[in-house]
Design an enzyme around this catalytic site. Structure first.
Site, PDB file in Angstrom:
ATOM      1  CE  LYS A   1      30.651 -21.051  -1.320  1.00  0.00           C
ATOM      2  NZ  LYS A   1      31.560 -21.993  -1.929  1.00  0.00           N
TER       3      LYS A   1
ATOM      4  CB  SER B   1      30.142 -25.308 -10.842  1.00  0.00           C
ATOM      5  OG  SER B   1      31.368 -25.194 -10.152  1.00  0.00           O
TER       6      SER B   1
ATOM      7  CG  ASN C   1      26.972 -20.866   1.148  1.00  0.00           C
ATOM      8  OD1 ASN C   1      27.110 -19.982   2.001  1.00  0.00           O
ATOM      9  ND2 ASN C   1      27.794 -21.903   1.057  1.00  0.00           N
TER      10      ASN C   1
ATOM     11  N   GLY D   1      32.763 -24.384  -6.527  1.00  0.00           N
ATOM     12  CA  GLY D   1      33.625 -23.230  -6.823  1.00  0.00           C
ATOM     13  C   GLY D   1      34.639 -23.477  -7.922  1.00  0.00           C
TER      14      GLY D   1
ATOM     15  CD  GLU E   1      26.724 -27.747  -1.836  1.00  0.00           C
ATOM     16  OE1 GLU E   1      26.328 -26.852  -2.564  1.00  0.00           O
ATOM     17  OE2 GLU E   1      27.441 -27.551  -0.841  1.00  0.00           O
TER      18      GLU E   1
ATOM     19  CG  HIS F   1      29.365 -25.693   2.554  1.00  0.00           C
ATOM     20  ND1 HIS F   1      30.653 -25.612   2.083  1.00  0.00           N
ATOM     21  CD2 HIS F   1      28.564 -25.302   1.523  1.00  0.00           C
ATOM     22  CE1 HIS F   1      30.637 -25.171   0.830  1.00  0.00           C
ATOM     23  NE2 HIS F   1      29.380 -24.981   0.468  1.00  0.00           N
TER      24      HIS F   1
ATOM     25  CD  GLU G   1      33.342 -23.423   0.830  1.00  0.00           C
ATOM     26  OE1 GLU G   1      32.718 -22.575   1.496  1.00  0.00           O
ATOM     27  OE2 GLU G   1      33.301 -23.464  -0.416  1.00  0.00           O
TER      28      GLU G   1
HETATM   29  C1  PEP Z   1      28.476 -23.971  -2.409  1.00  0.00           C
HETATM   30  O1  PEP Z   1      29.293 -23.290  -1.823  1.00  0.00           O
HETATM   31  O2  PEP Z   1      27.617 -24.592  -1.755  1.00  0.00           O
HETATM   32  C2  PEP Z   1      28.516 -24.031  -3.853  1.00  0.00           C
HETATM   33  C3  PEP Z   1      27.757 -24.917  -4.449  1.00  0.00           C
HETATM   34  O3  PEP Z   1      29.375 -23.170  -4.481  1.00  0.00           O
HETATM   35  P1  PEP Z   1      29.466 -22.901  -6.072  1.00  0.00           P
HETATM   36  O4  PEP Z   1      28.056 -22.719  -6.569  1.00  0.00           O
HETATM   37  O5  PEP Z   1      30.278 -21.655  -6.197  1.00  0.00           O
HETATM   38  O6  PEP Z   1      30.116 -24.096  -6.682  1.00  0.00           O
END
Ligand code: PEP
Length: 257
Positions: free
Chosen positions: A17, A219, A15, A179, A173, A101, A103
């Protein structure tokens, strides 16, 4: 319901973003394409920004990489300034759309109800969906992880037809892990995934639950990918930060098998 992930094809999705111009997106996917074996057991998906979808589609033509959008609107056409429909995403060549997601939920007011409408619109357009669920830090601290995740999954999948399920991928998630550099412990991830699979069995049936892919996101890096994806109910990863460079993304894809 605990299963073994040997029977499901692993999937690793990047992703991107709100990162990368068209040129940078093409350069990144070219590097990924070059590093990937022609035959990969792992399904590999990239999700660039909307404006780079067409250029990335052209670059991955004939490769094993698939294209995903990061968001969608549930209506197919009309007076909805600024929105993009699932039909248009199919038209541009998307195989997948990421929906719900954290976000989107946190910053753009998406709710369980709007996530469900988006999931249905994507599936009705013959695209696969990667639907995201996950608890916040407060919810985790209050011991509500499984309760929150269960209610998000139930709602996201509400009203889907049985024959839509093969096109559904669920991404667990935890919001606090996205992040932050802090991933959930593999045992916690397994517990959440097992719960999600049990819900799919209850809402649909055992055989669909056994074949539904459930990804972990939060992460994931090459250093922790083995352990996380080694859990029996973890079928791959949704990757944010570590998908922005070819080396780290490929490291995760290799760990997936
Ligand atoms: C994400 O945005 O779906 C995500 C898992 O980000 P990160 O891997 O940076 O934690």
């Amino acid at each position: 319901m605990s299963t073994t992930n040997q029977t499901r094809r692993p999937l690793v999705a990047g992703n991107w973003k709100l990162h990368k111009t068209i040129g940078e997106s093409v350069a990144l996917v070219r590097e990924i394409k070059t590093a990937l074996a022609a035959e990969s057991r792992c399904e590999v998906v990239v999700a660039p920004v909307f404006t780079a979808l067409a250029a990335v589609r052209d670059e991955i033509k004939g490769s094993v990489i698939k294209l995903s959008a990061q968001n969608v609107f549930w209506e197919s056409r009309g007076a909805f300034t600024g929105e993009v429909s699932a039909l248009l995403l199919r038209d541009v060549g998307c195989d997948y759309v990421i929906v719900g997601h954290s976000e989107r939920r946190q910053l753009f007011g998406e709710t369980d109800a709007s996530v469900n409408k988006k999931v249905k619109a994507v599936l009705a357009s013959s695209i696969s969906v990667i639907v995201c669920v996950g608890e916040s830090l407060e919810e985790r601290k209050a011991g509500k992880t499984l309760q929150i995740v269960s209610s998000q999954v139930r709602s996201a999948l509400d009203g889907l037809a049985l024959d839509h399920l093969p096109n559904v991928v669920i991404a667990y998630e935890p919001v606090w892990a996205i992040g932050t550099g802090v991933n959930a412990e593999p045992e916690e991830v397994q517990q959440a995934h097992e719960t999600i699979r049990g819900l799919v069995a209850k809402q649909f049936n055992d055989s669909l639950a056994k074949s539904t892919r459930i990804l972990y996101g939060g992460s994931v890096k090459p250093e922790n990918a083995d352990l996380l994806m080694g859990q029996p109910d973890v079928d791959g990863a949704l990757v944010g930060g570590a998908s922005l460079t070819a080396d780290s993304f490929i490291g995760i894809v290799k760990a997936a098998g």
